[in-house]
Design a protein around this motif. Structure first.
Motif, short mmCIF file in Angstrom:
data_model
loop_
_atom_site.label_atom_id
_atom_site.label_comp_id
_atom_site.label_asym_id
_atom_site.label_seq_id
_atom_site.Cartn_x
_atom_site.Cartn_y
_atom_site.Cartn_z
N ASP A 185 -59.77 -35.57 -31.55
CA ASP A 185 -59.06 -36.39 -30.49
C ASP A 185 -57.96 -37.17 -31.06
N ARG A 186 -57.75 -37.36 -32.12
CA ARG A 186 -56.59 -37.99 -32.74
C ARG A 186 -55.39 -37.14 -32.66
N LEU A 187 -55.61 -35.90 -33.14
CA LEU A 187 -54.44 -34.83 -32.82
C LEU A 187 -53.98 -34.81 -31.40
N SER A 188 -54.81 -34.83 -30.43
CA SER A 188 -54.43 -34.47 -29.22
C SER A 188 -53.75 -36.15 -28.52
N LYS A 189 -54.18 -36.96 -29.20
CA LYS A 189 -53.23 -38.30 -28.75
C LYS A 189 -51.83 -38.08 -29.21
N ARG A 190 -51.83 -37.65 -30.67
CA ARG A 190 -50.41 -37.36 -30.80
C ARG A 190 -49.65 -36.51 -30.08
N LEU A 191 -50.10 -35.19 -29.65
CA LEU A 191 -49.51 -34.18 -29.05
C LEU A 191 -49.13 -34.77 -27.68
N ASP A 192 -49.86 -35.42 -26.97
CA ASP A 192 -49.46 -36.06 -25.72
C ASP A 192 -48.20 -36.91 -26.01
N ALA A 193 -48.28 -37.67 -26.96
CA ALA A 193 -47.08 -38.75 -27.14
C ALA A 193 -45.64 -37.87 -27.56
N ALA A 194 -46.03 -37.03 -28.50
CA ALA A 194 -44.78 -36.28 -28.91
C ALA A 194 -44.10 -35.42 -27.40
N THR A 195 -45.31 -34.70 -26.52
CA THR A 195 -44.74 -34.19 -25.59
C THR A 195 -44.05 -35.02 -24.60
N THR A 196 -44.59 -36.38 -24.35
CA THR A 196 -43.78 -36.99 -23.32
C THR A 196 -42.50 -37.58 -23.85
N ALA A 197 -42.27 -37.71 -25.24
CA ALA A 197 -41.04 -38.24 -25.67
C ALA A 197 -39.95 -37.20 -25.42
N ARG A 198 -40.48 -35.94 -25.91
CA ARG A 198 -39.40 -34.62 -25.44
C ARG A 198 -39.15 -34.61 -24.46
N LEU A 199 -40.03 -34.78 -23.07
CA LEU A 199 -39.64 -34.49 -21.90
C LEU A 199 -38.66 -35.66 -21.40
N GLU A 200 -38.68 -36.63 -21.89
CA GLU A 200 -37.75 -37.87 -21.68
C GLU A 200 -36.22 -37.52 -22.24
N ARG A 201 -36.28 -36.89 -23.44
CA ARG A 201 -34.98 -36.50 -24.05
C ARG A 201 -34.54 -35.43 -23.22
N LEU A 202 -35.22 -34.44 -22.61
CA LEU A 202 -34.49 -33.36 -22.06
C LEU A 202 -34.12 -33.93 -20.57
N ASP A 203 -34.74 -34.87 -19.98
CA ASP A 203 -34.35 -35.41 -18.76
C ASP A 203 -33.09 -36.11 -18.72
N THR A 204 -32.99 -36.81 -19.97
CA THR A 204 -31.62 -37.41 -20.32
C THR A 204 -30.45 -36.61 -20.43
N ARG A 205 -30.76 -35.60 -20.97
CA ARG A 205 -29.67 -34.33 -21.34
C ARG A 205 -29.31 -33.91 -20.05
N LEU A 206 -30.42 -33.52 -19.35
CA LEU A 206 -30.06 -32.76 -18.03
C LEU A 206 -29.26 -33.54 -17.29
#
Length: 516
Positions: free
Chosen positions: A418-439
């Protein structure tokens, strides 16, 4: 050289020349003095450049003359120079000022004497024999009766008439004629191309491939037959997949193609005789074989008929063969009723004995004995089952005790997951925001650099089909133009442009000449 002399420079008694003037004067002197000449000598170094030009030397015991034959002149040579060959070359003597050398531009090469020709022929024969082109193992057998015969010869000579006449007399076949020159400079390349051309035909095509090739020519001198001694002709004959007969010259004439061909004929007429059998002889042979077959079949039938009659006389009469079996059948028929009655009585007695043993008292005794046996087995089986159930219960209790640590480990692992799943969700959300900004940034840059913004300022893009038009001449030569504005496209037809004003030409100053 007096035409090159000018007034001497002041203070000097000897006139001065440029290098080009001296080279030109030497070249004109050589060409004017010698012109077209013939030179005899031995061929030395031979070099063929990548451009196709041929460079070689003609030498005697003291001097060497450089010779050149240009690419376009090589096909006109009757003999191509080879090192060590004594030849007579004909050409024009000239000079090459860039290297301060003079050479002979050779237009014709002939062998100096028949002895040199024979020496060249022996040299080529040894070379091809060393490569195995003369081996008897590579020679193919001729077809017994070819459907199509290809003939490589001159169409206007008596050779083709002799071949056709002989084929018509012996066994008429279809003939394909490939016309070639049978002597001169064009003989060797045309014969080689003819052999390769026949091999390139498709079997059964519109122009069918021959089953046999005849290369024929009448008699002549060594020089006349020299085209069939060229290496390209010998190699073409050796590479032929179709069986080949060489019929060049008379019986005493020998050329290189005779050694590489599958069969050599002394004359063109003999080549036609080797190509096909005599039709009348074949018909007579077939009739003779048919008569032999008929006689052999008749004799074999008569012999077998006589043998059958002899064997038939040795066989007994059919009535005699059936007498003994008939007597055995009669005796068996007499014994059959008595055997049936005796067998029936024996089976009836056996049935009575079996029925007597099946009384009710006897059956009850057998059932009681079987019941006692089953009770004994049940008493032995009950304690064993109890012991087995007890062992199974003990094993189940032990298994439950061992499973408790496993349950605790599963709980801990679930928490980590459960702890690793929460960290993975946070990292995925941050990466998608960076890609949206570059696009978004790339889209803004693309819109800035696009030519569409230029069109909004009043410019247009002109195309002729798929090509971009960037000049007035290109637009004038196009049948129709497509003009793109910021809000759409317009089609236009170009008209003749106004003539351009001619450029002013500045007159060159007059040539004052050279003081020398």
């Amino acid at each position: 050289m007096t035409d090159l002399l000018d007034d001497p420079a002041p203070g000097a008694n000897t006139p001065e020349f440029t290098v080009s003037e001296v080279s030109g004067a030497v070249k004109r002197t050589l060409e004017g003095e010698f012109g077209r000449i013939r030179v005899r000598g031995e061929v030395g170094r031979v070099f063929r450049a990548r451009s196709g030009h041929l460079y070689y030397d003609i030498k005697d015991d003291r001097n060497v003359l450089a010779c050149t034959t240009w690419k376009g002149q090589i096909s006109q040579l009757s003999v191509e120079p080879e090192e060590g060959l004594e030849v007579v070359v004909t050409g024009r003597l000239t000079a090459f000022g860039a290297q301060s050398k003079y050479n002979l531009n050779v237009e014709e090469v002939t062998v100096a004497g028949q002895g040199a020709l024979m020496a060249l022929l022996e040299k080529r024969k040894k070379q091809l024999a060393a490569e195995g082109l003369f081996d008897a193992t590579r020679k193919r057998p001729l077809p017994f009766l070819p459907e199509i015969i290809g003939v490589v010869t001159s169409p206007s000579g008596a050779v083709i008439r002799d071949i056709l006449h002989r084929l018509r007399d012996r066994f008429p076949r279809k003939v394909l004629i490939w016309p070639v020159a049978v002597q001169g400079a064009n003989c060797a390349p045309e014969v080689a191309r003819a052999i390769a051309g026949f091999n390139a035909l498709t079997p059964g095509g519109a122009l069918p491939r021959p089953d046999l090739i005849i290369v024929a020519r009448g008699g002549g001198s060594v020089e006349d037959l020299w085209g069939f001694n060229e290496e390209i002709v010998a190699r073409a004959a050796a590479a032929s997949e179709i069986p080949l007969i060489s019929a060049v010259g008379h019986e005493t004439d020998t050329t290189l193609i005779d050694f590489v061909s599958d069969r050599r004929a002394p004359t063109p007429t003999a080549a036609a005789e080797l190509a096909v059998p005599v039709r009348l002889d074949l018909l007579a042979w077939v009739e003779a074989q048919g008569a032999r077959l008929t006689r052999a079949a008749g004799n074999a039938t008569a012999q077998r008929r006589q043998r059958l009659a002899d064997l038939a006389r040795a066989l007994p009469r059919p009535e005699g063969l059936l007498d003994t079996p008939r007597q055995r059948l009669d005796r068996a028929a007499d014994r059959l009723p008595r055997a049936l009655i005796g067998g029936l009585q024996t089976r009836r007695l056996h049935l009575s004995e079996t029925t007597a043993s099946l009384r009710p008292a006897t059956l009850q005794q057998r059932l009681a004995a079987r019941q006692d046996r089953l009770d004994g087995w049940a008493r032995q089986l009950h304690p064993a089952l109890l012991r087995l159930v007890a062992r199974r219960r003990e094993a189940l209790a032990a298994t439950r005790l061992r499973a408790q640590p496993l349950t605790m480990a599963l709980a801990t692992g679930r928490q980590d997951l459960d702890r690793l799943s929460k960290r993975l969700d946070a990292a995925t959300t941050a990466r998608l925001e960076r890609l949206d900004t570059r696009l978004a940034s790339s889209a803004r840059m693309l819109e800035t650099l696009s030519y569409q913004a230029t069109l909004d300022r009043g410019y247009a893009v002109v195309r002729a089909g798929d090509a971009l038009v960037t000049s007035r001449d290109t637009a004038a030569g196009a049948p129709q133009l497509d003009i793109q504005f910021a809000d759409g496209h317009v089609t236009a037809v170009p008209t003749d442009p106004a003539p351009r004003k001619p450029k002013k030409t500045v007159p060159k100053p007059p040539d004052q000449g050279s003081l020398f």
